[in-house]
Design an enzyme around this catalytic site. Sequence first.
Site, short mmCIF file in Angstrom:
data_model
loop_
_atom_site.label_atom_id
_atom_site.label_comp_id
_atom_site.label_asym_id
_atom_site.label_seq_id
_atom_site.Cartn_x
_atom_site.Cartn_y
_atom_site.Cartn_z
N ARG A 189 56.89 -10.52 -23.61
CA ARG A 189 57.76 -9.92 -24.50
C ARG A 189 57.88 -8.60 -23.85
O ARG A 189 59.16 -7.91 -23.79
CB ARG A 189 57.06 -9.76 -25.81
CG ARG A 189 56.99 -10.93 -26.65
CD ARG A 189 56.13 -10.79 -27.96
NE ARG A 189 56.54 -9.68 -28.92
CZ ARG A 189 55.75 -9.22 -29.88
NH1 ARG A 189 54.66 -9.75 -30.13
NH2 ARG A 189 56.38 -8.41 -30.55
N CYS A 247 52.65 -1.65 -29.98
CA CYS A 247 52.69 -2.97 -29.96
C CYS A 247 53.75 -3.48 -30.73
O CYS A 247 54.77 -2.87 -30.45
CB CYS A 247 51.31 -3.63 -30.67
SG CYS A 247 51.15 -2.90 -32.19
#
Length: 288
Positions: A189, A247
């Site tokens: 990601r 995050c």
Amino acid sequence: MSRLTLPNDLVSASWLAENINHRELILLDASYFMAPSTEGLKRDGETEWLQETIPGALFFDFDKKVCDQNSELPHMMPSEALFQHEVQSLGINQDSALVVFDRLGIFSSPRVWWMFKSMGFHNVAVLDGGLNSWKVAGYPVIPGKPNDDLNTGDFVAQYQPAYFADKHAVLEVANNQQSQIVDARASNRFFAVVPEPRAGLRSGHMPTAKNLPFNDLLENGKMRDIEQLKPIYTSLIEENKNVIFSCGSGVTACILALGASLCGYHDLTVYDGSWTEWGADFDLPVVK
């Protein structure tokens, strides 16, 4: 009975078993699960707490209840007043000792640990390995029980703004590099190899950010030993530099904060909106 002071930011199942009947100890089940899978399955923390939990544990809902109800972003930090009200309703006092756990080992519990720290309360720790470590050790579990008869606690929230950053602070850091940004998302990601699981978000990462997938700190659902953690952090963080952890939505960044705290780092911040905010705002720069 003497005052119960937690030995560390992380406690073991055996320590908890030895102290579980202390009058000042309060257990918080902070289990939380991410968005539905492609099969549409969605686990619910409160439902699973009602099915089984550590005896005496209360459910702490940071996703829907103890959060900013007016934000479009998920589980953002609430106001001092809301946090204090909800925490007092759980019977938590200024002299309480809190142990937070979840049922994925170490996943969502550090978020609640960090929330309490940010509100000026420091006698709080995470259960290493969570509910599973308790069960593996042979300790009992019981169904969670809503308790409407709890005495209102005297907890006082005193928000410490250095614990959380907003997008403006992170953008400034990305430009001047006075702090280090560390991203807890999986590497695929971070490097935009796969699309983001949340719809409408760009792929990639913030300028100057470094990647430390939160799972790299864990082994079998428990935090790695300090001797294993320290080299991981020293390879990413310059000495005496403030660190901002990010995050997907401000949950697993707190795992990185927990690991850093265990290693002796102090000047730590969590980007509350994290990639859910940054990736959706096309005015903010993204590196792929």
